[in-house]
Enzyme design. Structure first.
Site, PDB file in Angstrom:
ATOM      1  N   TYR A  46      52.400  32.121  43.732  1.00 49.58           N
ATOM      2  CA  TYR A  46      52.801  32.507  45.084  1.00 49.58           C
ATOM      3  C   TYR A  46      53.578  31.405  45.808  1.00 49.58           C
ATOM      4  O   TYR A  46      54.242  31.664  46.798  1.00 49.58           O
ATOM      5  CB  TYR A  46      51.574  32.896  45.924  1.00 49.58           C
TER       6      TYR A  46
ATOM      7  N   LYS B 206      44.920  32.575  31.112  1.00 45.34           N
ATOM      8  CA  LYS B 206      45.666  33.333  30.098  1.00 45.34           C
ATOM      9  C   LYS B 206      46.260  32.287  29.168  1.00 45.34           C
ATOM     10  O   LYS B 206      47.481  32.212  28.958  1.00 45.34           O
ATOM     11  CB  LYS B 206      46.734  34.195  30.819  1.00 45.34           C
TER      12      LYS B 206
ATOM     13  N   ASP C 208      42.761  39.318  31.182  1.00 41.53           N
ATOM     14  CA  ASP C 208      42.740  40.755  30.864  1.00 41.53           C
ATOM     15  C   ASP C 208      41.334  41.175  30.441  1.00 41.53           C
ATOM     16  O   ASP C 208      40.840  42.236  30.839  1.00 41.53           O
ATOM     17  CB  ASP C 208      43.784  41.114  29.794  1.00 41.53           C
TER      18      ASP C 208
ATOM     19  N   ASP D  77      43.458  36.794  43.227  1.00 41.18           N
ATOM     20  CA  ASP D  77      43.812  37.827  44.206  1.00 41.18           C
ATOM     21  C   ASP D  77      43.389  39.198  43.667  1.00 41.18           C
ATOM     22  O   ASP D  77      42.730  39.991  44.339  1.00 41.18           O
ATOM     23  CB  ASP D  77      45.340  37.778  44.422  1.00 41.18           C
TER      24      ASP D  77
ATOM     25  N   ASP E 261      39.549  41.456  44.469  1.00 43.55           N
ATOM     26  CA  ASP E 261      39.569  42.835  44.984  1.00 43.55           C
ATOM     27  C   ASP E 261      38.826  43.772  44.037  1.00 43.55           C
ATOM     28  O   ASP E 261      38.095  44.664  44.463  1.00 43.55           O
ATOM     29  CB  ASP E 261      41.007  43.333  45.166  1.00 43.55           C
TER      30      ASP E 261
END
Ligand code: NAD
Length: 365
Positions: A142, A193, A225, A249, A253
């Site tokens: 970001y 990852k 994943d 992020d 959620d």
């Protein structure tokens, strides 16, 4: 008597209603544990725009920098949506995060048994879920450069974002993760990852190295994943999930949805240490200012009360007081008391202030 300075920023919409209830709880806990909470209230967001023309004044920022912890309600609302982005209520949050260097975001997902049926997942999968996602908040994809969209000579456009982490950035968030795990069940899952992204290969290496300083915490690594899948398949396996900004992020959620209701979700943002050694911290519910129910005394104050409970655990080292609050919330829910957002047939509908009072009463039982 031990004392802490708490800055309370109620903000907009339901902010003043829900922070009022959290303050009732904090006052009760202060008296019971013999700890002085010195509370200062100030305007932020739209409320500050109305009075001072800006969402965050220098005075309030100064108070924030000097306080031991901040409790925030929520900011924003339709009244200020036409304003320029530079003076919108939400700018106050961004400025506070930046000035206090709040680089670690903690989002717990705990399923309260009486609300089992609110989850969209099967009860036998989510029963007993109690985890925290520790997300790096100021680095990664970001914020990394180069970033942007450019037009190439042939007319094609090209978009770029860059995932960047330095060793110190990973070290400091890893330390937060391990310390949070030490205050819980002492299991940390670092999510990356590393099989594809070099940045997260470095992440894994640094987290492993930092882990040697915390031999009491059991560290494991998981690809993002797989983690997304495991959160749905067997969420009880997690205690603390440590991850970078973008993965966090999404995963926070996803984890939040395990528990069902937005009115129940607290959060903490932690920064670096002040001169006196205390870590800068801001605690706030995950939800927004809910302007659709503003002033009706029907908002659910539990997310804010649980945010105050996180403050006790992570800023003031008052884990048992924090557990008392969580138990009181559970007891009130067991009694069948519900604000309208979590109401179901057969339970008793209560107002925001009645819910706060009931939690204080349960604390005293
Ligand atoms: P929201 O979270 O405010 O509301 C979404 C829905 O959930 C609404 O129907 C609302 O009534 C309900 N809800 C939220 N919290 C509740 C609670 N405690 N009890 C009962 N019901 C609750 O999100 P939104 O409607 O997208 O945003 C409204 C305003 O809040 C916007 O101005 C937005 O920018 C702002 N916002 C602020 C924050 C923050 O301060 N951290 C976060 C998100 C949104």
């Amino acid at each position: 008597m031990k004392g802490y300075r708490i800055l309370v920023l109620p903000g907009d919409g339901i902010g003043p209603e829900i922070t009022r209830e959290a303050l009732k709880v904090l006052r009760f806990v202060g008296e019971r544990y013999g700890v002085g909470f010195h509370i200062t209230e100030a305007l932020v967001g739209g409320a500050s725009i109305e009075r001072h023309g800006v969402p965050l004044t220098e005075e309030v920022l100064d108070l924030a920098l000097k306080s031991d912890a901040i409790l925030l309600g929520a900011v924003g609302g339709p009244r200020w949506e036409g304003l320029d982005y530079s003076v919108r209520p939400e700018r106050a949050l961004l400025a506070l995060r930046k000035e206090l260097d709040l680089f670690a975001n903690l989002r717990p997902a705990k399923l309260y048994k009486p609300l089992l049926s609110a989850s969209t997942l099967k009860e036998e999968v989510v029963e007993g879920v109690d985890l925290v996602v520790v997300r790096e908040l100021t680095g990664g994809l970001y914020f990394g450069t180069p970033k942007g969209v450019e037009r190439l000579p042939d007319g094609m456009e090209r978009g770029v974002n860059t995932m960047v982490y330095t060793t110190p950035e990973i070290e400091r968030i890893a330390r937060v993760g391990f310390r949070v795990a030490q205050k819980r069940r002492k299991r940390l899952t670092s999510v990356d990852k590393a099989n594809v992204l070099e940045t997260t290969e470095l992440w894994r290496k640094v987290v492993t190295r930092v882990g040697e300083e915390y031999p009491d915490v059991e560290l494991s690594h998981m690809y993002v994943d797989n983690c997304a899948m495991q959160l749905i398949r067997e969420p009880r396996q997690f205690d603390v999930i440590l991850t970078e900004n973008t993965f966090g992020d999404i995963l926070s959620d996803e984890a939040a949805m395990l528990t069902g209701s937005i009115g129940m979700l607290p959060s903490a943002s932690l920064g670096s240490a002040k001169e006196d050694g205390m870590v800068r911290a801001m605690y706030e519910p995950v939800h927004g200012s809910a302007p659709d129910i503003e002033g009706k005394n029907i908002a659910n104050p539990i997310a804010t009360i649980l945010s105050a409970s996180m403050m006790l655990r992570y800023s003031f080292d008052m884990a048992s007081a924090s557990e008392d609050i969580e138990r009181a919330v559970e007891r009130v829910l067991e009694k069948g008391l519900r604000t309208p957002d979590i109401y179901s047939e057969g339970t008793t509908k209560v107002t925001c202030s009645e819910m706060g009072d009931a939690i204080v009463e349960a604390l005293g039982e």
